[in-house]
Design a protein around this motif. Structure first.
Motif, PDB file in Angstrom:
ATOM      1  N   ASN A 219      -4.244 -28.216 -16.595  1.00 29.97           N
ATOM      2  CA  ASN A 219      -3.443 -28.566 -17.772  1.00 29.97           C
ATOM      3  C   ASN A 219      -3.268 -30.075 -17.944  1.00 29.97           C
ATOM      4  N   TYR A 220      -3.904 -30.857 -17.061  1.00 30.86           N
ATOM      5  CA  TYR A 220      -3.787 -32.314 -17.117  1.00 30.86           C
ATOM      6  C   TYR A 220      -5.097 -32.947 -17.595  1.00 30.86           C
ATOM      7  N   GLY A 221      -4.990 -34.102 -18.206  1.00 31.61           N
ATOM      8  CA  GLY A 221      -6.169 -34.826 -18.649  1.00 31.61           C
ATOM      9  C   GLY A 221      -6.706 -34.337 -19.983  1.00 31.61           C
ATOM     10  N   LYS A 222      -7.775 -34.972 -20.396  1.00 32.43           N
ATOM     11  CA  LYS A 222      -8.418 -34.642 -21.668  1.00 32.43           C
ATOM     12  C   LYS A 222      -9.483 -33.567 -21.458  1.00 32.43           C
ATOM     13  N   LYS A 223      -9.506 -32.560 -22.335  1.00 28.85           N
ATOM     14  CA  LYS A 223     -10.510 -31.502 -22.244  1.00 28.85           C
ATOM     15  C   LYS A 223     -11.879 -32.055 -22.648  1.00 28.85           C
ATOM     16  N   VAL A 224     -12.871 -31.779 -21.810  1.00 29.99           N
ATOM     17  CA  VAL A 224     -14.229 -32.274 -22.047  1.00 29.99           C
ATOM     18  C   VAL A 224     -15.214 -31.114 -21.897  1.00 29.99           C
ATOM     19  N   ALA A 225     -16.209 -31.067 -22.790  1.00 27.16           N
ATOM     20  CA  ALA A 225     -17.234 -30.021 -22.704  1.00 27.16           C
ATOM     21  C   ALA A 225     -18.055 -30.197 -21.435  1.00 27.16           C
ATOM     22  N   LYS A 226     -18.519 -29.129 -20.879  1.00 27.75           N
ATOM     23  CA  LYS A 226     -19.307 -29.195 -19.653  1.00 27.75           C
ATOM     24  C   LYS A 226     -20.521 -30.104 -19.808  1.00 27.75           C
ATOM     25  N   SER A 227     -21.105 -30.038 -20.982  1.00 28.49           N
ATOM     26  CA  SER A 227     -22.307 -30.849 -21.230  1.00 28.49           C
ATOM     27  C   SER A 227     -22.022 -32.348 -21.305  1.00 28.49           C
ATOM     28  N   ASN A 228     -20.757 -32.715 -21.469  1.00 26.63           N
ATOM     29  CA  ASN A 228     -20.373 -34.133 -21.574  1.00 26.63           C
ATOM     30  C   ASN A 228     -19.630 -34.655 -20.341  1.00 26.63           C
ATOM     31  N   LYS A 229     -19.609 -33.859 -19.294  1.00 26.54           N
ATOM     32  CA  LYS A 229     -18.872 -34.299 -18.098  1.00 26.54           C
ATOM     33  C   LYS A 229     -19.512 -35.542 -17.487  1.00 26.54           C
ATOM     34  N   LYS A 230     -18.660 -36.357 -16.871  1.00 30.52           N
ATOM     35  CA  LYS A 230     -19.105 -37.605 -16.251  1.00 30.52           C
ATOM     36  C   LYS A 230     -18.585 -37.696 -14.818  1.00 30.52           C
ATOM     37  N   VAL A 231     -19.213 -38.576 -14.081  1.00 29.45           N
ATOM     38  CA  VAL A 231     -18.775 -38.825 -12.703  1.00 29.45           C
ATOM     39  C   VAL A 231     -17.287 -39.168 -12.692  1.00 29.45           C
ATOM     40  N   GLY A 232     -16.547 -38.517 -11.804  1.00 27.27           N
ATOM     41  CA  GLY A 232     -15.119 -38.778 -11.681  1.00 27.27           C
ATOM     42  C   GLY A 232     -14.248 -37.797 -12.431  1.00 27.27           C
ATOM     43  N   ASP A 233     -14.856 -36.926 -13.233  1.00 25.96           N
ATOM     44  CA  ASP A 233     -14.072 -35.916 -13.961  1.00 25.96           C
ATOM     45  C   ASP A 233     -13.564 -34.840 -13.001  1.00 25.96           C
ATOM     46  N   LEU A 234     -12.430 -34.247 -13.369  1.00 22.11           N
ATOM     47  CA  LEU A 234     -11.857 -33.146 -12.591  1.00 22.11           C
ATOM     48  C   LEU A 234     -12.496 -31.828 -13.031  1.00 22.11           C
ATOM     49  N   ILE A 235     -12.893 -31.044 -12.033  1.00 26.00           N
ATOM     50  CA  ILE A 235     -13.467 -29.721 -12.306  1.00 26.00           C
ATOM     51  C   ILE A 235     -12.545 -28.672 -11.701  1.00 26.00           C
ATOM     52  N   VAL A 236     -12.154 -27.690 -12.514  1.00 24.98           N
ATOM     53  CA  VAL A 236     -11.300 -26.604 -12.032  1.00 24.98           C
ATOM     54  C   VAL A 236     -12.023 -25.268 -12.270  1.00 24.98           C
ATOM     55  N   PHE A 237     -12.295 -24.578 -11.174  1.00 20.98           N
ATOM     56  CA  PHE A 237     -12.954 -23.266 -11.263  1.00 20.98           C
ATOM     57  C   PHE A 237     -11.906 -22.221 -11.606  1.00 20.98           C
ATOM     58  N   ARG A 238     -12.351 -21.270 -12.402  1.00 19.45           N
ATOM     59  CA  ARG A 238     -11.392 -20.265 -12.875  1.00 19.45           C
ATOM     60  C   ARG A 238     -11.899 -18.835 -12.646  1.00 19.45           C
ATOM     61  N   ASN A 239     -10.935 -17.989 -12.528  1.00 17.43           N
ATOM     62  CA  ASN A 239     -11.171 -16.540 -12.509  1.00 17.43           C
ATOM     63  C   ASN A 239     -10.480 -16.039 -13.766  1.00 17.43           C
ATOM     64  N   GLY A 240     -11.275 -15.836 -14.793  1.00 21.91           N
ATOM     65  CA  GLY A 240     -10.677 -15.600 -16.114  1.00 21.91           C
ATOM     66  C   GLY A 240     -10.160 -16.927 -16.612  1.00 21.91           C
ATOM     67  N   SER A 241      -8.850 -17.048 -16.772  1.00 21.96           N
ATOM     68  CA  SER A 241      -8.243 -18.315 -17.182  1.00 21.96           C
ATOM     69  C   SER A 241      -7.414 -18.932 -16.064  1.00 21.96           C
ATOM     70  N   TYR A 242      -7.433 -18.274 -14.939  1.00 20.76           N
ATOM     71  CA  TYR A 242      -6.631 -18.757 -13.809  1.00 20.76           C
ATOM     72  C   TYR A 242      -7.472 -19.708 -12.947  1.00 20.76           C
ATOM     73  N   GLY A 243      -6.941 -20.906 -12.727  1.00 24.27           N
ATOM     74  CA  GLY A 243      -7.639 -21.877 -11.894  1.00 24.27           C
ATOM     75  C   GLY A 243      -7.356 -21.646 -10.422  1.00 24.27           C
ATOM     76  N   TYR A 244      -8.432 -21.522  -9.638  1.00 23.60           N
ATOM     77  CA  TYR A 244      -8.230 -21.252  -8.213  1.00 23.60           C
ATOM     78  C   TYR A 244      -8.883 -22.293  -7.275  1.00 23.60           C
ATOM     79  N   HIS A 245      -9.702 -23.188  -7.823  1.00 21.61           N
ATOM     80  CA  HIS A 245     -10.331 -24.207  -6.965  1.00 21.61           C
ATOM     81  C   HIS A 245     -10.565 -25.481  -7.794  1.00 21.61           C
ATOM     82  N   ALA A 246     -10.456 -26.648  -7.120  1.00 16.81           N
ATOM     83  CA  ALA A 246     -10.624 -27.928  -7.825  1.00 16.81           C
ATOM     84  C   ALA A 246     -11.554 -28.858  -7.050  1.00 16.81           C
ATOM     85  N   GLY A 247     -12.267 -29.676  -7.792  1.00 16.16           N
ATOM     86  CA  GLY A 247     -13.175 -30.655  -7.186  1.00 16.16           C
ATOM     87  C   GLY A 247     -13.360 -31.850  -8.123  1.00 16.16           C
ATOM     88  N   ILE A 248     -14.139 -32.826  -7.690  1.00 12.63           N
ATOM     89  CA  ILE A 248     -14.385 -34.038  -8.482  1.00 12.63           C
ATOM     90  C   ILE A 248     -15.884 -34.171  -8.720  1.00 12.63           C
TER      91      ILE A 248
END
Length: 282
Positions: A219-248
């Motif tokens: 719920n933090y930061g600016k929403k970015v399309a997967k195709s436009n992601k850049k180095v340093g962006d936050l990635i949150v893996f989801r199960n449905g809409s629930y986020g269960y894992h995070a990475g950079i």
């Protein structure tokens, strides 16, 4: 007979008296001579001339210092605000006011660090303007300074260069913790779980505060399309809409994360397509 004796005694008296008189006269003469000789000697000593001393004048050595010229130094930064990892570029020119031509010497780009000026880049000016560049790690003041033979040292006023957090800075911080063991509920600096790792890195590198939970971080930061992601962006893996894992995001389909118990922080392949991208720094 008595007459003869009387005459003889009289003659002897005259001889004695005469001798005494002569001796007295001689004594007086000698004394007078000595006095005269002494006076003459004293007079001679008193009136003796001293030969004049010839003084040879010493030529004064005069050192005439050549006056140094104060050149005119101008400088301009291409931008006063840069992203971390980018270079600040400053163009400088030094003119000799006597000739109107470029002054030959050394131009330095310096930054103010702990109250002292530290040189970041150096170039020689000889025929025109020179461009100096450097990559400051933090917001700081910079200036240019010129030194050259026959010239007074001159410098420009200090200028503040703002260094903004960037994806490159986020990734650089993430890399520092490679090898740290996973530990549930931990947020560093030696042990991390997944959201504890992203929370620590963004705070340290960009001053961003994230909650210690992957589902909340999406719920933090600016929403970015997967195709436009850049180095340093936050990635949150989801199960449905629930986020269960995070990475950079690290580029080329990889990310830095703290995967699970028994694993270590490192660069790992993105294994799922069900994730969202959030940009916390420009």
């Amino acid at each position: 007979m008595h007459e003869y004796r009387a005459r003889h005694r009289q003659a002897r008296r005259r001889t004695v008296v005469g001798s005494g008189t002569a001796a007295l006269s001689l004594g007086l003469c000698l004394s007078a001579g000595q006095l005269m000789a002494g006076s003459a000697a004293s007079a001679a000593a008193t009136t003796t001339e001293v030969a004049p001393t010839t003084v040879t004048p010493v030529a004064a050595t005069t050192t005439v210092a050549t006056a140094k010229v104060t050149p005119k130094l101008t400088a301009k930064a291409a931008s006063k605000s840069i992203k971390w990892g980018s270079a600040v570029k400053v163009t400088a020119k030094v003119i000799d006011p006597k000739t109107g031509k470029v002054a030959k010497g050394t131009v330095r780009l310096q930054t103010l660090s702990s109250g002292k000026w530290k040189t970041l880049a150096t170039k020689t000016s000889s025929s025109g303007a020179v461009t100096l560049s450097a990559k400051p790690k933090t917001t700081a003041y910079v200036r240019t300074i010129f030194t050259g033979t026959g010239y007074n040292q001159v410098s420009t006023d200090k200028v503040k260069i703002t260094v903004k957090a960037s994806g490159a800075k986020i990734l650089a911080e993430a890399k520092k913790h490679k090898g740290a063991l996973y530990k549930y509920g931990s947020s560093g600096p030696k042990r991390f779980d997944c959201s504890g790792f992203t929370k620590y890195v963004y705070k340290k590198a960009a001053g961003k505060s994230l909650p210690h939970k992957a589902n909340s971080q999406q719920n933090y930061g600016k929403k970015v399309a997967k195709s436009n992601k850049k180095v340093g962006d936050l990635i949150v893996f989801r199960n449905g809409s629930y986020g269960y894992h995070a990475g950079i995001y690290a580029g080329n389909g990889y990310m830095y994360d703290s995967p699970h118990s028994g694993a270590r922080v490192g660069k790992h392949k993105i294994w799922s397509s069900n994730y969202v991208v959030r940009r916390l720094v420009a």
